[in-house]
Design a protein around this motif. Structure first.
Motif, mmCIF file in Angstrom:
data_model
loop_
_atom_site.group_PDB
_atom_site.id
_atom_site.type_symbol
_atom_site.label_atom_id
_atom_site.label_comp_id
_atom_site.label_asym_id
_atom_site.label_seq_id
_atom_site.Cartn_x
_atom_site.Cartn_y
_atom_site.Cartn_z
ATOM 1 N N GLY A 1 0.755 -1.165 -0.045
ATOM 2 C CA GLY A 1 -0.021 0.181 -0.177
ATOM 3 C C GLY A 1 0.953 1.321 0.067
ATOM 4 N N TYR A 2 1.987 1.138 0.867
ATOM 5 C CA TYR A 2 2.900 2.557 0.907
ATOM 6 C C TYR A 2 3.507 2.725 -0.593
ATOM 7 C CZ TYR A 2 6.830 5.413 2.603
ATOM 8 O OH TYR A 2 7.417 6.328 3.046
ATOM 9 N N ALA A 3 3.871 1.552 -1.114
ATOM 10 C CA ALA A 3 4.646 1.987 -2.402
ATOM 11 C C ALA A 3 3.695 2.420 -3.559
ATOM 12 C CB ALA A 3 5.335 0.555 -2.845
ATOM 13 N N GLN A 4 2.481 1.762 -3.612
ATOM 14 C CA GLN A 4 1.394 2.380 -4.423
ATOM 15 C C GLN A 4 1.083 3.661 -4.225
ATOM 16 O OE1 GLN A 4 -0.364 0.452 -6.926
ATOM 17 N NE2 GLN A 4 -0.978 2.454 -7.450
ATOM 18 N N ALA A 5 0.770 3.945 -2.905
ATOM 19 C CA ALA A 5 0.643 5.484 -2.910
ATOM 20 C C ALA A 5 1.614 6.555 -3.086
ATOM 21 C CB ALA A 5 0.157 5.497 -1.361
ATOM 22 N N ARG A 6 2.691 5.730 -2.583
ATOM 23 C CA ARG A 6 3.988 6.579 -3.019
ATOM 24 C C ARG A 6 4.222 6.991 -4.522
ATOM 25 N NH1 ARG A 6 7.851 9.192 -0.231
ATOM 26 N NH2 ARG A 6 9.842 9.429 -1.210
ATOM 27 N N GLY A 7 3.989 5.815 -5.147
ATOM 28 C CA GLY A 7 4.247 5.937 -6.754
ATOM 29 C C GLY A 7 3.112 6.901 -7.424
ATOM 30 N N ASP A 8 1.840 6.880 -6.732
ATOM 31 C CA ASP A 8 0.703 7.745 -7.292
ATOM 32 C C ASP A 8 1.099 9.206 -6.948
ATOM 33 O OD1 ASP A 8 -0.309 5.545 -8.251
ATOM 34 O OD2 ASP A 8 -1.951 5.465 -6.436
ATOM 35 N N GLY A 9 1.575 9.380 -5.547
ATOM 36 C CA GLY A 9 1.913 10.560 -5.159
ATOM 37 C C GLY A 9 3.131 11.246 -5.914
ATOM 38 N N VAL A 10 4.006 10.380 -6.201
ATOM 39 C CA VAL A 10 5.311 10.904 -6.941
ATOM 40 C C VAL A 10 4.781 11.327 -8.429
ATOM 41 C CG1 VAL A 10 7.311 10.218 -8.184
ATOM 42 C CG2 VAL A 10 7.133 9.590 -5.764
ATOM 43 N N GLU A 11 3.942 10.384 -8.935
ATOM 44 C CA GLU A 11 3.711 10.942 -10.241
ATOM 45 C C GLU A 11 2.608 12.197 -10.256
ATOM 46 O OE1 GLU A 11 2.905 11.216 -14.170
ATOM 47 O OE2 GLU A 11 4.244 10.196 -13.182
ATOM 48 N N ALA A 12 1.975 12.463 -9.308
ATOM 49 C CA ALA A 12 1.051 13.613 -9.273
ATOM 50 C C ALA A 12 1.777 14.671 -8.828
ATOM 51 C CB ALA A 12 -0.074 13.414 -8.019
ATOM 52 N N LEU A 13 2.990 14.758 -7.979
ATOM 53 C CA LEU A 13 3.702 15.695 -7.769
ATOM 54 C C LEU A 13 4.541 16.133 -8.940
ATOM 55 C CD1 LEU A 13 4.877 17.687 -5.593
ATOM 56 C CD2 LEU A 13 6.658 15.920 -5.047
ATOM 57 N N ARG A 14 5.116 15.006 -9.780
ATOM 58 C CA ARG A 14 5.690 15.549 -11.096
ATOM 59 C C ARG A 14 4.850 16.311 -11.865
ATOM 60 N NH1 ARG A 14 6.066 14.287 -16.016
ATOM 61 N NH2 ARG A 14 4.226 13.114 -15.814
ATOM 62 N N ARG A 15 3.388 15.860 -12.004
ATOM 63 C CA ARG A 15 2.644 16.698 -12.958
ATOM 64 C C ARG A 15 2.549 18.134 -12.274
ATOM 65 N NH1 ARG A 15 -0.453 11.702 -13.050
ATOM 66 N NH2 ARG A 15 -1.753 12.567 -11.470
ATOM 67 N N ARG A 16 2.306 18.138 -11.081
ATOM 68 C CA ARG A 16 2.418 19.612 -10.661
ATOM 69 C C ARG A 16 3.280 20.452 -10.675
ATOM 70 N NH1 ARG A 16 -0.646 16.588 -6.422
ATOM 71 N NH2 ARG A 16 1.387 16.580 -5.162
#
Length: 392
Positions: free
Chosen positions: A142-157
């Motif tokens: 769960g941590y890796a999934q959320a972190r991956g999603d968060g990293v991608e969202a942060l990259r887009r921002r």
């Protein structure tokens, strides 16, 4: 694998769970205070619930085996816990500490009860280890999934913020909008910045890993980076180290709101690299190549000026014309010193003196006049930079 306690033993052990959970929490608090500061009340409650759920689930496991009820629900719970920790910017250290501490406490307490036969010690210890691994793996997933999603969202921002800062959105940002975008991108707005255009030196090389405060987007048509406070100590060296297989042309340092100006200047310098006028190794700074930028700004004007200034060499063969032009430039750059000019050209001083006598006959007394010398040096430098065909 079969591991079960005497009938009714898990129910007898459940009353010790609250004390076990609090003992585990105490260990987590001590570790947190040592390494990262006290836990807040909300986080403490989350950890307490997670440990309590895990301990009760383990008792279900040793009562019913791997067919214990709600196993899937348990794994979903810990995936959710891991995802929550990632979204809050925390690690899974608290969970791991809690699992280790509660396992140790549970083992000690079980060992002191009559519910556990000595024959079952090794089997139960293995079951405890397997259970911990399941819980930890679910949380890590769960941590890796959320972190991956968060990293991608942060990259887009951050990409969006870079686009706005470079004035490529077509509209001016509304007052306060830039600050909002910067906060969402977790980026501190500096007073001054510089823009670097990036190009790949080594296709097999790894992607750059820039410092956290550098906005970088390699997916643009023009991969680029925006560097805060570029004149700070060690900043250029840090950028070079982080590029790893990429070269860069760095525009001038400007106020943040003029980042588009730095980008435009970087493009001018990049054009000289692409055309082969300048070598493309490492990081090239706009401020270090102002002469080259000036001489290449208007090649048609420079070609017209070259034809006028170097007209006395027109009747020579190409090879002879090149030698005489090189000699004249070396003589001007060395302050009319034939010995120094000879060193630059790697010829004998007498060769330079002989050629200069020829040049003085061709150009006449104007060769000694400051304005004439300035014009000649300008076109000869452009000729050396752009090549004879580019400057004529």
């Amino acid at each position: 694998m079969s591991y079960r306690l005497r009938e009714g033993a898990p129910d007898a052990l459940r009353p010790i769970v609250p004390g076990l959970v609090e003992e585990a929490l105490a260990g987590i608090r001590r570790r947190a205070e040592t390494h990262s500061g006290p836990l807040d009340a909300e986080h403490t409650d989350q950890i307490r619930r997670a440990i309590d759920t895990a301990v009760h689930a383990f008792l279900d496991r040793i009562e019913h085996g791997r067919d214990a009820p709600r196993r899937d629900s348990l794994l979903r719970t810990f995936r959710s816990f891991g995802a929550s920790e990632a979204r809050q910017g925390r690690t899974l250290e608290c969970l791991h500490t809690g699992m280790r501490t509660s396992a140790a406490v549970a083992w000690r307490r079980l060992a002191r009860t009559e519910a556990l036969d000595r024959d079952h010690m090794a089997t139960l210890g293995e079951a405890l280890f397997v259970f911990q691994e399941e819980i930890s793996s679910a949380a890590a997933e769960g941590y890796a999934q959320a972190r991956g999603d968060g990293v991608e969202a942060l990259r887009r921002r951050r990409s969006r913020l870079l686009e706005v800062l470079l004035a490529e959105t077509g509209t001016e940002p509304e007052p306060g909008a830039l600050s909002t975008l910067a906060r969402a991108a977790r980026w501190r707005m500096p007073e001054r910045v510089a823009v670097a255009l990036l190009y790949e030196d080594d296709p097999e090389g790894a992607a750059p890993i820039p410092p956290q405060d550098v906005l970088m987007d390699l997916e643009r048509l023009e991969p680029c980076a925006l560097i805060p406070d570029p004149e700070g100590p060690g900043r250029l060296r840090s950028l070079e180290r982080s590029l790893r297989g990429f070269g860069a042309v760095l525009g001038p340092t400007v106020p943040l709101e003029q980042a588009h100006v730095s980008l435009a200047r970087a493009r001018e310098l990049g054009e000289l690299v692409r055309s082969g006028v300048l070598p493309g190794a490492g990081v090239l700074r706009w401020g270090d190549h102002l002469t080259e930028l000036l001489l290449s700004r208007d090649t048609e004007l420079m070609a017209a000026m070259t034809r006028t200034r170097l007209a006395p060499l027109e009747g020579m063969r190409e090879q002879q014309r090149d030698r005489m032009a090189d000699t004249l430039l070396a003589w001007l750059e060395s302050g009319f010193n034939a010995n120094e000019a000879a060193e630059r050209l790697r010829v004998h001083p007498q060769t330079v003196r002989y050629r200069m006598r020829q040049l003085e006959e061709l150009f006449g007394p104007g060769l000694r006049e400051p304005a004439e010398r300035f014009g000649l040096e300008l076109v000869l430098r452009a000729r050396r930079l752009l090549g004879p065909s580019g400057a004529e």
